[in-house]
Design an enzyme around this catalytic site. Structure first.
Site, PDB file in Angstrom:
ATOM      1  N   ASP A  42       0.818  -1.221   0.000  1.00 51.17           N
ATOM      2  CA  ASP A  42       0.000   0.000   0.000  1.00 51.17           C
ATOM      3  C   ASP A  42       0.855   1.277   0.000  1.00 51.17           C
ATOM      4  O   ASP A  42       0.420   2.344   0.395  1.00 51.17           O
ATOM      5  CB  ASP A  42      -0.969   0.001   1.205  1.00 51.17           C
ATOM      6  N   HIS A 246      24.760   2.993 -17.802  1.00 53.86           N
ATOM      7  CA  HIS A 246      23.623   3.273 -16.913  1.00 53.86           C
ATOM      8  C   HIS A 246      23.834   2.672 -15.524  1.00 53.86           C
ATOM      9  O   HIS A 246      22.908   2.138 -14.915  1.00 53.86           O
ATOM     10  CB  HIS A 246      22.315   2.775 -17.545  1.00 53.86           C
ATOM     11  N   ASP A 263      26.620  11.551 -12.937  1.00 52.49           N
ATOM     12  CA  ASP A 263      25.600  12.047 -13.876  1.00 52.49           C
ATOM     13  C   ASP A 263      24.335  12.213 -13.053  1.00 52.49           C
ATOM     14  O   ASP A 263      23.701  11.218 -12.672  1.00 52.49           O
ATOM     15  CB  ASP A 263      25.405  11.029 -15.009  1.00 52.49           C
ATOM     16  N   ASP A 274      20.225  17.914 -16.427  1.00 50.58           N
ATOM     17  CA  ASP A 274      20.926  16.657 -16.714  1.00 50.58           C
ATOM     18  C   ASP A 274      22.402  16.998 -16.912  1.00 50.58           C
ATOM     19  O   ASP A 274      22.800  17.471 -17.973  1.00 50.58           O
ATOM     20  CB  ASP A 274      20.304  16.045 -17.987  1.00 50.58           C
ATOM     21  N   HIS A 353      27.791   6.139 -27.463  1.00 48.00           N
ATOM     22  CA  HIS A 353      26.468   6.781 -27.430  1.00 48.00           C
ATOM     23  C   HIS A 353      26.503   8.067 -28.243  1.00 48.00           C
ATOM     24  O   HIS A 353      27.541   8.459 -28.767  1.00 48.00           O
ATOM     25  CB  HIS A 353      25.998   7.026 -25.983  1.00 48.00           C
ATOM     26  N   HIS A 357      20.596  14.923 -26.432  1.00 42.89           N
ATOM     27  CA  HIS A 357      19.155  14.694 -26.631  1.00 42.89           C
ATOM     28  C   HIS A 357      18.431  15.970 -26.245  1.00 42.89           C
ATOM     29  O   HIS A 357      18.992  16.827 -25.554  1.00 42.89           O
ATOM     30  CB  HIS A 357      18.685  13.510 -25.769  1.00 42.89           C
ATOM     31  N   HIS A 364      14.843  12.916 -21.326  1.00 43.67           N
ATOM     32  CA  HIS A 364      14.985  12.659 -22.769  1.00 43.67           C
ATOM     33  C   HIS A 364      13.709  13.218 -23.374  1.00 43.67           C
ATOM     34  O   HIS A 364      12.712  12.518 -23.497  1.00 43.67           O
ATOM     35  CB  HIS A 364      15.145  11.167 -23.062  1.00 43.67           C
ATOM     36  N   GLU A 387      26.953  15.932 -24.466  1.00 41.32           N
ATOM     37  CA  GLU A 387      27.539  15.009 -23.506  1.00 41.32           C
ATOM     38  C   GLU A 387      28.452  13.944 -24.107  1.00 41.32           C
ATOM     39  O   GLU A 387      28.195  12.749 -23.965  1.00 41.32           O
ATOM     40  CB  GLU A 387      26.424  14.326 -22.708  1.00 41.32           C
ATOM     41  N   TYR A 391      35.056   5.779 -22.905  1.00 35.62           N
ATOM     42  CA  TYR A 391      34.920   4.689 -21.930  1.00 35.62           C
ATOM     43  C   TYR A 391      35.852   3.557 -22.343  1.00 35.62           C
ATOM     44  O   TYR A 391      35.648   2.928 -23.387  1.00 35.62           O
ATOM     45  CB  TYR A 391      33.465   4.207 -21.889  1.00 35.62           C
ATOM     46  N   ARG A 409      32.691  11.298 -18.925  1.00 32.79           N
ATOM     47  CA  ARG A 409      31.657  11.995 -19.700  1.00 32.79           C
ATOM     48  C   ARG A 409      31.555  13.405 -19.118  1.00 32.79           C
ATOM     49  O   ARG A 409      31.691  13.599 -17.902  1.00 32.79           O
ATOM     50  CB  ARG A 409      30.310  11.268 -19.600  1.00 32.79           C
ATOM     51  N   GLU A 411      28.823  16.566 -19.421  1.00 34.44           N
ATOM     52  CA  GLU A 411      27.491  16.851 -19.970  1.00 34.44           C
ATOM     53  C   GLU A 411      26.964  18.191 -19.474  1.00 34.44           C
ATOM     54  O   GLU A 411      26.941  18.460 -18.279  1.00 34.44           O
ATOM     55  CB  GLU A 411      26.522  15.745 -19.537  1.00 34.44           C
TER      56      GLU A 411
HETATM   57  N1  GLY Z   1      21.198  11.142 -17.511  1.00 32.40           N
HETATM   58  C1  GLY Z   1      20.721  10.548 -18.687  1.00 32.40           C
HETATM   59  C2  GLY Z   1      21.426  11.041 -19.866  1.00 32.40           C
HETATM   60  O1  GLY Z   1      22.458  11.650 -19.749  1.00 32.40           O
HETATM   61  O2  GLY Z   1      20.972  10.897 -20.968  1.00 32.40           O
HETATM   62 MN    MN Z   2      21.775  13.347 -20.958  1.00 31.46          MN
HETATM   63 MN    MN Z   3      23.020  12.657 -17.968  1.00 31.57          MN
END
Ligand code: GLY
Ligand code: MN
Ligand code: MN
Length: 440
Positions: A42, A246, A263, A274, A353, A357, A364, A387, A391, A409, A411
């Site tokens: 609940d 991730h 991140d 982000d 990647h 975005h 996103h 970003e 890696y 990374r 970003e």
């Molecule tokens: N934190 C998710 C991305 O960087 O797309």
């Molecule tokens: Mn991002």
């Molecule tokens: Mn991110």
């Protein structure tokens, strides 16, 4: 004391008008908010309104459906929401009720959500076109089809049923791509809070701490700044964990001599930030870390430079790939001709990647990246992330040991303006000198 002002009611009114102008007379739009999700037994997850619904209403209660009927005399914007109920409100907190929906939330008319099945079929009568996002809420989809068949059954009585069903998200998502000045102001505030939170965890970071301790510092700063929700689960990856894109376990000790990738971004009035920063756990970059970090930073700066009106969506990615591939060849991590390595996608081994975005109510965010098969042209009001990263997983074949286990990374959140890129997250330090000085 931090004042985080939500968007004014006039902004939501302007958006509804804009959508209704596009829909035209003889049409109806139906938008449900999200459903309260059970976490266990609940206990529920904290409620977060559906982004499309919130974009048009600014209404944050659960169990609500918004209806727009352009040109309807009595009421164009109708909100179905929960009724006032003193007993329930004593447990769950205040509700706006139908009066609040009209007086505080700008609805022309409001009804109890329990009356939806009775009232909606009548609203569908005599409308030609229904704007609805089919497939997002299976229960409402079923009810929708039953409402339409109820209207069809009245055909012999001269009632006409809608004959066109249009994907509402297509129109709405294009609107959401262009942020207003006040929306960008909120996104800047969200990015500022997150930048402060990144600075806080950099200052606190010491070898031996756990990854989740940095996450805790981040969340502490966000909540004390009035941003209680995170836009997505934070990624805090020390050493090789940064190579797992991730990674959200965040439960390992941070080691002296490693980098850590964070991140994380808060959400403010449902607007996302982000931001990723990567820095040395002990405050000092090693020679190898410096070389790779500077390469990612150079790629990021080159990509940000491409965030200009008139450039296409992929221009920042192409700039980042050029800088990264050239740099990887210089460092001996890739071998061959730069142009051919780019054509063959050889860089994907270390950069798998894309460079960003759209960013907005969703991390996103919505909006097409291509139109008729061509990359979309950037225009003022659009907000995106930039970003790039590198890696190099442990055990990567043919790669010298000294590079292995490094994940980086960087970003930022960038608004397209007439005069070029506006980095909303610029308060978070990212040069080697600034990071080392902050952590000193
Ligand atoms: N934190 C998710 C991305 O960087 O797309
Ligand atoms: Mn991002
Ligand atoms: Mn991110």
């Amino acid at each position: 004391m931090i004042q985080n002002k939500p968007l004014p009611a006039s902004e939501y009114r302007r958006r509804r008008r804009q959508l209704m102008r596009m829909m035209g007379p003889g049409s109806i739009a139906i938008l449900p908010t999200s459903r309260l999700a059970v976490r266990n037994r609940d206990v529920h997850h904290p409620f977060r309104p559906d982004s499309d619904f919130y974009y048009l209403t600014g209404f944050a209660e659960d169990d609500a459906v918004a209806v727009l009927i352009p040109g309807r005399k009595h009421a164009e914007y109708i909100l179905f929401c929960q009724e006032r109920d003193p007993k329930r409100e004593q447990w769950e907190g205040a509700r706006a009720g139908q009066e609040g929906a009209r007086k505080q939330h700008g609805a022309d008319d409001a009804f109890p959500i329990a009356d939806l099945d009775e009232i909606l079929p009548r609203m569908l009568e005599q409308t030609d076109r229904v704007y609805y996002a089919m497939g997002c809420d299976p229960e409402l989809d079923r009810r929708m089809s039953s409402w339409v068949s109820q209207v069809r059954q009245k055909a012999r009585a001269g009632v006409s049923a809608p004959f066109e069903f249009i994907a509402l998200d297509h129109y709405l998502h294009d609107m959401r791509l262009y942020k207003s000045r006040s929306e960008i102001a909120i996104m800047r505030r969200a990015a500022r809070i997150s930048s402060r939170a990144h600075k806080r965890l950099m200052r606190h970071c010491r070898p031996g701490m756990m990854e989740y301790e940095l996450e805790a510092e981040f969340i502490h700063e966000c909540i004390t700044s009035g941003a209680r929700a995170q836009a997505y689960p934070a990624i805090v990856g020390g050493g090789a964990n940064a190579c797992v894109l991730h990674y959200v376990d965040n439960d390992q000790a941070l080691r002296d001599g490693d980098l850590v990738l964070v991140d994380a971004g808060c959400e403010l009035d449902c607007h996302a930030s982000d931001i990723t920063r990567t820095f040395p756990v002990n405050g000092h970059f090693t020679k190898e870390q410096c070389a790779l970090y500077q390469l990612v930073l150079d790629a990021q700066l080159a990509a940000i430079e491409q965030v200009q009106p008139g450039k296409h969506w992929n221009a920042p990615h192409e700039a980042a790939v050029r800088v990264l591939t050239r740099g990887l060849v210089k460092l001996g991590l890739l071998k061959g001709q730069v142009a051919k390595l780019i054509r063959d996608g050889a860089y994907k081994r270390f950069y798998m990647h894309r460079t960003g975005h759209w960013l907005g109510l969703d991390v996103h965010d919505v909006g097409d990246y291509k139109i008729d098969g061509e990359w979309r042209i950037l225009e003022p009001g659009m907000v995106l992330t930039v970003e790039p990263g590198l890696y190099i997983a442990p055990g990567e074949k043919g790669v010298a040991k000294k590079w292995q286990g490094i994940g980086i990374r960087i970003e930022d959140d960038v608004a397209v303006t007439k005069s070029g890129p506006n980095v909303l997250s610029k308060d978070a330090p990212k040069t080697i000198e600034d990071i080392e000085a902050l952590m000193e």
